[in-house]
Design an enzyme around this catalytic site. Structure first.
Site, short mmCIF file in Angstrom:
data_model
loop_
_atom_site.label_atom_id
_atom_site.label_comp_id
_atom_site.label_asym_id
_atom_site.label_seq_id
_atom_site.Cartn_x
_atom_site.Cartn_y
_atom_site.Cartn_z
N TYR A 53 38.49 -39.39 -10.86
CA TYR A 53 37.88 -39.06 -9.56
C TYR A 53 38.86 -39.29 -8.43
O TYR A 53 39.48 -40.34 -8.38
CB TYR A 53 36.62 -39.89 -9.33
N GLU A 55 38.35 -38.21 -4.75
CA GLU A 55 37.85 -37.69 -3.47
C GLU A 55 38.82 -38.03 -2.34
O GLU A 55 39.27 -39.16 -2.22
CB GLU A 55 36.47 -38.26 -3.18
N ASP A 208 41.58 -12.55 2.05
CA ASP A 208 41.15 -13.05 0.72
C ASP A 208 41.97 -12.29 -0.32
O ASP A 208 41.73 -11.11 -0.57
CB ASP A 208 39.65 -12.79 0.56
N THR A 234 41.65 -16.98 -5.44
CA THR A 234 41.44 -17.61 -6.75
C THR A 234 42.83 -17.90 -7.31
O THR A 234 43.84 -17.47 -6.76
CB THR A 234 40.72 -16.67 -7.73
N LYS A 237 43.34 -14.82 -11.41
CA LYS A 237 43.37 -13.36 -11.59
C LYS A 237 44.82 -12.93 -11.78
O LYS A 237 45.44 -13.39 -12.74
CB LYS A 237 42.63 -12.69 -10.44
N ARG A 243 41.19 -21.31 -13.89
CA ARG A 243 40.13 -20.91 -12.96
C ARG A 243 40.11 -21.91 -11.82
O ARG A 243 39.91 -23.10 -12.05
CB ARG A 243 38.78 -20.92 -13.65
C1 LIG Z 1 36.98 -12.86 -7.58
C2 LIG Z 1 36.87 -12.89 -6.09
C3 LIG Z 1 36.34 -14.01 -5.41
C4 LIG Z 1 35.55 -15.10 -6.09
O1 LIG Z 1 36.16 -15.84 -7.01
P1 LIG Z 1 35.31 -16.73 -8.04
O2 LIG Z 1 36.38 -17.58 -8.58
O3 LIG Z 1 34.69 -15.78 -8.99
O4 LIG Z 1 34.31 -17.50 -7.24
C5 LIG Z 1 36.40 -14.03 -4.03
N1 LIG Z 1 36.93 -13.01 -3.36
C6 LIG Z 1 37.42 -11.91 -3.95
C7 LIG Z 1 37.99 -10.81 -3.14
C8 LIG Z 1 37.38 -11.82 -5.34
O5 LIG Z 1 37.82 -10.71 -5.94
#
Ligand SMILES: *Cc1c(COP(=O)(O)O)cnc(C)c1O
Length: 425
Positions: A53, A55, A208, A234, A237, A243
């Site tokens: 932990y 925090e 994003d 993220t 991807k 993750r």
């Molecule tokens: C995949 C995605 C997210 C969310 O990611 P998670 O890890 O699934 O919560 C946010 N914004 C965009 C543009 C995404 O493609």
């Protein structure tokens, strides 16, 4: 007595993991948001760091025993600054703050709302039906329920984001937060144009890059670092890490973002994930990652062209990034039955709405296809051409299970030649 391993402790789950390992090995992974994390990344996620932990932030923790964890988190941050700072316009890297604690992409985005908005404030993002993400203000998301969402769209003629519409809506509705980011959009984003609109109306600009982080890191897509106030992503991807989530921001926003992530939104960070993000960042700093990211884009370009050759309608006519959207209307089939037939053939993609889709979201007209994972396996131009031919064969033979099984066998043979990173075979 030696401690039991997974197979001894829980043979049911061990068997299911084995089955998934085989499935991932034997099929073509074309889901645009998926990838294969390396063995090194997975080792870090499966480590004892999951026990701790922590925090707070390095040197400012609420629990003792952070001798190792602080170093892990600082390494992750240092590497990400080096990697993404290098993509910024001159000077941008000196004004970069990084938070690696968001549990995933959606919580990273929620932290942006918490840092800058009050409930009821106006947010603008690309609408979900046009390729935007739920967390950019969609009605079913908390971001559309607690904030006033004004979605922008794409042009009818060419299905590209209409910056004139973005400007017009922004001037009319004065958003506090403007999102530039997509989840099913095959073209590059003009972050400079978003910046000037945000400046005109006094909005925070958040980029994003969840889907394209790996491309941005490698210079295969323009970078918003140093342009947007905040950049969320993220890590799993195109970036090919565990993750997780991460947030980059200008130093002026560092305190607001850190406070929003913890204690605003989350408790203890997932230290095993932080370590794996550090590993992924180190991998992304290697020259081979640049090759991978540019090949992802090259493969997507070639696959899109090959699909057009086979008579498919590719929205916007092609792609600049790692994904493409097929509108299957001219093939006389909807997205869902097509995705299901392809899945039986070992070609795994997802059904997706296309812009101005006349069909319902749960039964849309399109298919989203991405090349990050197959590129991570080392597949290239010849495999993309074979893939397009298989997709055509499956769609032309819906209902002919013998033909679909024949494709599945060919897919399996090809996949055996391209072992995926991280899998046990
Ligand atoms: C995949 C995605 C997210 C969310 O990611 P998670 O890890 O699934 O919560 C946010 N914004 C965009 C543009 C995404 O493609």
């Amino acid at each position: 007595m030696a401690e039991r391993n997974l197979n001894q402790a829980d043979p049911e789950i061990a068997k299911l993991i084995d089955e998934e390992n085989v499935r991932e090995h034997e099929t073509m992974r074309l889901i645009a948001s998926e990838n294969y994390a390396s063995r090194a990344v997975m080792e870090a996620t499966g480590s004892c760091l999951t026990n701790k932990y922590s925090e707070g932030y390095a040197k400012r923790r609420y629990y003792e025993g952070q001798q190792v964890i602080d170093q892990v988190e600082e390494l992750a941050i240092t590497r990400l600054k080096k990697l993404f700072g290098a993509t910024a316009a001159a000077g941008g890297e000196d004004d970069l703050h990084v938070n690696v604690q968001p549990y995933s992409g959606s919580p990273a985005n929620l932290a942006v709302y918490l840092a800058f908005l009050q409930p009821g404030d106006v947010v603008m993002g690309l609408g979900l039906p046009a390729g935007g993400h739920l967390t950019h203000g969609h009605t079913v998301s908390i971001t559309g329920k607690y904030f006033k969402s004004i979605p922008y769209g794409v042009r009818r003629e060419d299905h590209r984001i209409d910056m004139d519409e973005v400007r017009k809506l922004a001037k009319e509705h004065r958003p506090k937060l403007l999102w530039a980011g997509t989840t099913a959009y095959p073209r590059t984003l003009d972050f400079e144009a978003f910046r000037s609109i945000a400046d005109e109306v006094g909005a925070i600009l958040a980029a994003d890059i969840a889907h394209i982080a790996g491309l941005v890191a490698a210079g295969a897509h323009p970078s918003p670092i140093g342009i947007a106030d905040v950049v969320t992503s993220t890590t799993h991807k195109t970036f090919r890490g565990p993750r997780g989530g991460m947030i980059f921001c200008k130093k002026a926003h560092a305190a607001a973002i850190d406070k929003a992530v913890f204690p605003g939104l989350q408790g203890g960070p997932h230290n095993h994930t932080t370590a794996a993000i550090a590993v992924a960042a180190r991998e992304a700093l290697e020259p081979s990652f640049k090759d991978y990211a540019h090949k992802v884009v090259e493969n997507a370009t070639i696959l899109a062209a090959a699909l057009v050759y086979h008579g498919f309608s590719v929205t916007t006519g092609g792609t600049d990034n790692h994904l493409m959207l097929l509108d299957l209307t001219n093939k006389g089939i909807a997205g869902k039955p097509a995705a299901q037939a392809l899945d039986r053939a070992g070609i795994v993609a997802n059904y997706n709405a296309v812009p101005f889709d006349p069909r319902k979201p749960f039964d849309p007209s399109g298919l989203r296809i991405g090349t990050p994972a197959v590129t991570s396996r080392g597949m290239g131009v010849p495999e993309m051409e074979r893939l397009a031919a298989w997709i055509e064969r499956v769609i032309a033979n819906i209902g002919n299970e013998a033909e679909i099984a024949a494709v599945a066998a060919e897919v399996k043979t090809l996949c055996a030649k391209f072992p995926a990173p991280g899998l046990r075979i």
